[in-house]
Enzyme design. Structure first.
Site, PDB file in Angstrom:
ATOM      1  N   TYR A  73      12.400  42.748  48.091  1.00  0.00           N
ATOM      2  CA  TYR A  73      13.610  43.179  47.386  1.00  0.00           C
ATOM      3  C   TYR A  73      13.294  43.465  45.917  1.00  0.00           C
ATOM      4  O   TYR A  73      13.655  44.517  45.380  1.00  0.00           O
ATOM      5  CB  TYR A  73      14.689  42.092  47.502  1.00  0.00           C
ATOM      6  CG  TYR A  73      15.947  42.418  46.739  1.00  0.00           C
ATOM      7  CD1 TYR A  73      16.826  43.389  47.195  1.00  0.00           C
ATOM      8  CD2 TYR A  73      16.250  41.764  45.538  1.00  0.00           C
ATOM      9  CE1 TYR A  73      17.978  43.711  46.481  1.00  0.00           C
ATOM     10  CE2 TYR A  73      17.397  42.069  44.828  1.00  0.00           C
ATOM     11  CZ  TYR A  73      18.254  43.041  45.303  1.00  0.00           C
ATOM     12  OH  TYR A  73      19.395  43.360  44.602  1.00  0.00           O
TER      13      TYR A  73
ATOM     14  N   SER B 225      18.485  45.799  39.595  1.00  0.00           N
ATOM     15  CA  SER B 225      18.758  44.360  39.577  1.00  0.00           C
ATOM     16  C   SER B 225      17.905  43.738  38.478  1.00  0.00           C
ATOM     17  O   SER B 225      16.888  44.322  38.074  1.00  0.00           O
ATOM     18  CB  SER B 225      18.344  43.751  40.927  1.00  0.00           C
ATOM     19  OG  SER B 225      18.313  42.342  40.862  1.00  0.00           O
TER      20      SER B 225
HETATM   21  N1  LIG Z   1      25.590  41.166  44.103  1.00  0.00           N
HETATM   22  C1  LIG Z   1      24.508  40.912  43.391  1.00  0.00           C
HETATM   23  O1  LIG Z   1      24.299  39.761  42.976  1.00  0.00           O
HETATM   24  C2  LIG Z   1      23.571  42.023  43.022  1.00  0.00           C
HETATM   25  C3  LIG Z   1      22.748  41.821  41.907  1.00  0.00           C
HETATM   26  C4  LIG Z   1      21.883  42.836  41.522  1.00  0.00           C
HETATM   27  C5  LIG Z   1      21.856  44.024  42.237  1.00  0.00           C
HETATM   28  N2  LIG Z   1      22.669  44.186  43.337  1.00  0.00           N
HETATM   29  C6  LIG Z   1      22.591  45.467  44.039  1.00  0.00           C
HETATM   30  O2  LIG Z   1      23.886  46.035  44.022  1.00  0.00           O
HETATM   31  C7  LIG Z   1      23.971  46.993  45.082  1.00  0.00           C
HETATM   32  C8  LIG Z   1      25.295  46.803  45.793  1.00  0.00           C
HETATM   33  O3  LIG Z   1      25.326  45.532  46.378  1.00  0.00           O
HETATM   34  P1  LIG Z   1      26.590  44.578  46.281  1.00  0.00           P
HETATM   35  O4  LIG Z   1      26.208  43.413  45.468  1.00  0.00           O
HETATM   36  O5  LIG Z   1      27.788  45.341  45.945  1.00  0.00           O
HETATM   37  O6  LIG Z   1      26.613  44.014  47.791  1.00  0.00           O
HETATM   38  P2  LIG Z   1      27.536  44.376  49.034  1.00  0.00           P
HETATM   39  O7  LIG Z   1      28.937  44.005  48.751  1.00  0.00           O
HETATM   40  O8  LIG Z   1      26.841  43.747  50.192  1.00  0.00           O
HETATM   41  O9  LIG Z   1      27.436  45.960  49.122  1.00  0.00           O
HETATM   42  C9  LIG Z   1      26.321  46.617  49.679  1.00  0.00           C
HETATM   43  C10 LIG Z   1      26.750  48.002  50.076  1.00  0.00           C
HETATM   44  O10 LIG Z   1      25.619  48.701  50.614  1.00  0.00           O
HETATM   45  C11 LIG Z   1      25.984  49.263  51.855  1.00  0.00           C
HETATM   46  N3  LIG Z   1      24.848  49.359  52.759  1.00  0.00           N
HETATM   47  C12 LIG Z   1      23.977  48.378  53.089  1.00  0.00           C
HETATM   48  N4  LIG Z   1      23.121  48.826  54.029  1.00  0.00           N
HETATM   49  C13 LIG Z   1      23.471  50.097  54.298  1.00  0.00           C
HETATM   50  C14 LIG Z   1      22.990  51.082  55.205  1.00  0.00           C
HETATM   51  N5  LIG Z   1      21.967  50.843  56.050  1.00  0.00           N
HETATM   52  N6  LIG Z   1      23.578  52.295  55.215  1.00  0.00           N
HETATM   53  C15 LIG Z   1      24.625  52.543  54.399  1.00  0.00           C
HETATM   54  N7  LIG Z   1      25.131  51.664  53.527  1.00  0.00           N
HETATM   55  C16 LIG Z   1      24.558  50.449  53.495  1.00  0.00           C
HETATM   56  C17 LIG Z   1      27.043  48.321  52.407  1.00  0.00           C
HETATM   57  O11 LIG Z   1      27.899  49.029  53.308  1.00  0.00           O
HETATM   58  P3  LIG Z   1      27.975  48.834  54.910  1.00  0.00           P
HETATM   59  O12 LIG Z   1      27.584  47.431  55.214  1.00  0.00           O
HETATM   60  O13 LIG Z   1      29.397  49.164  55.222  1.00  0.00           O
HETATM   61  O14 LIG Z   1      27.023  49.855  55.426  1.00  0.00           O
HETATM   62  C18 LIG Z   1      27.812  47.968  51.150  1.00  0.00           C
HETATM   63  O15 LIG Z   1      28.787  48.947  50.863  1.00  0.00           O
HETATM   64  C19 LIG Z   1      22.763  46.741  45.983  1.00  0.00           C
HETATM   65  O16 LIG Z   1      21.805  47.752  45.755  1.00  0.00           O
HETATM   66  C20 LIG Z   1      22.233  45.394  45.499  1.00  0.00           C
HETATM   67  O17 LIG Z   1      20.856  45.273  45.697  1.00  0.00           O
HETATM   68  C21 LIG Z   1      23.513  43.207  43.735  1.00  0.00           C
END
Ligand SMILES: NC(=O)c1ccc[n+]([C@@H]2O[C@H](COP(=O)([O-])OP(=O)(O)OC[C@H]3O[C@@H](n4cnc5c(N)ncnc54)[C@H](OP(=O)(O)O)[C@@H]3O)[C@@H](O)[C@H]2O)c1
Length: 262
Positions: free
Chosen positions: A155, A142
């Site tokens: 985080y 991130s």
């Molecule tokens: N969106 C942003 O603005 C942003 C920015 C920078 C970085 N990121 C990073 O991008 C990555 C993906 O996030 P996203 O933005 O795509 O958000 P998201 O749509 O909430 O996706 C998060 C994913 O992680 C999985 N997950 C969470 N906890 C888990 C657990 N205990 N066991 C297994 N799977 C788990 C969720 O699946 P389930 O709930 O089905 O388990 C979901 O598939 C993350 O590492 C986040 O920190 C996001």
């Protein structure tokens, strides 16, 4: 141009960046292993990818916060006869608020998913990624990996850890043919904010999910990908500027951006 990997494990494939990565690799003809907790989402995506691209898409329902989750996942890959040459370590979530008031169980879960599972899974799979002719390792960090951020302190620290680990692995594995990339998106409209129950994380240049994953795929397609890629020129500029100012100044700016000014 990079040869496509043959079988890619994608954690957090039930939504957001993970689901988009799965679509991209499947479109290139790679088999995909979809890991997350929500079975219905994984099964729907697997069915979509199998019918659209004719690849093998395997859902594995797993809570990555559970003890020894990474080892359990590797055991399951073996049980299902899945030989992987790609890992997209993407699953993660955020918690916000002052650290002294954080729920200790959520703190442990965040460390387990964002730090421990990423580390252990990478360690367990790295030898086979290195052996593969077109191996790929992407960790999703991130822009928060580039500076400490009051009220999303844990985080940001977890992403900083993953970035550091990945960049060092990039160097350790250079010349091997393995593509290693720490991907650093800014805010994108995924389920991240509803999972965190907070908009506080929306700091920086917002980009659509496909733009972020495009940037990663383009980086992997290069002859020599950079160790890490901040997506969005404004996000990259802010990260660069933070390196040039005293920590107190960047902390104050981050606190203002998240609304943590008291
Ligand atoms: N969106 C942003 O603005 C942003 C920015 C920078 C970085 N990121 C990073 O991008 C990555 C993906 O996030 P996203 O933005 O795509 O958000 P998201 O749509 O909430 O996706 C998060 C994913 O992680 C999985 N997950 C969470 N906890 C888990 C657990 N205990 N066991 C297994 N799977 C788990 C969720 O699946 P389930 O709930 O089905 O388990 C979901 O598939 C993350 O590492 C986040 O920190 C996001």
């Amino acid at each position: 141009m990079r040869a496509a990997p043959r079988c890619v494990v994608i954690t957090g494939a039930s939504s957001g960046f993970g689901a988009e990565f799965a679509r991209r690799f499947a479109a290139e003809g790679a088999d995909v292993v979809l890991v997350a907790r929500r079975r219905d989402r994984l099964e729907a995506l697997a069915a979509e990818l199998e019918s659209r691209h004719g690849v093998r898409a395997t859902p594995i329902v797993l809570d990555l916060a559970a003890p020894a989750a990474a080892a359990a996942l590797v055991d399951e890959l073996a049980a299902q006869d899945l030989t992987v040459d790609g890992l997209i370590a993407n699953a993660g979530f955020g918690i916000d608020g002052r650290f002294a008031e954080a729920d200790p169980a959520r703190v442990s879960a965040l460390l387990a998913v964002n730090v421990v599972a990423v580390t252990e899974l990478t360690r367990l799979l790295l030898p086979r990624l290195l052996d593969a002719p077109s191996g790929v390792l992407v960790t999703v960090t991130s822009t928060a990996a580039y500076q400490p951020i009051p009220t999303i302190a844990l985080y940001a620290a977890s992403k900083s850890y993953v970035r550091s680990l990945t960049e060092a692995l990039w160097h350790e594995t250079r010349g091997s043919g393995l593509r290693v990339l720490a991907l650093a998106p800014g805010p994108s409209e995924t389920e991240f904010f509803s999972a965190a129950g907070s908009e506080r994380f929306k700091v920086g240049q917002t980009l659509p999910v496909p733009t972020v994953v495009d940037a990663a795929m383009r980086e992997l397609d290069k002859g020599a990908p950079r160790p890490s890629r901040i997506v969005g020129w404004r996000n990259a500029a802010v990260a660069g500027a933070n390196r040039l100012v005293p920590t107190r100044v960047s902390l104050a700016a981050a606190a203002r951006a998240t609304g943590a000014t008291r």
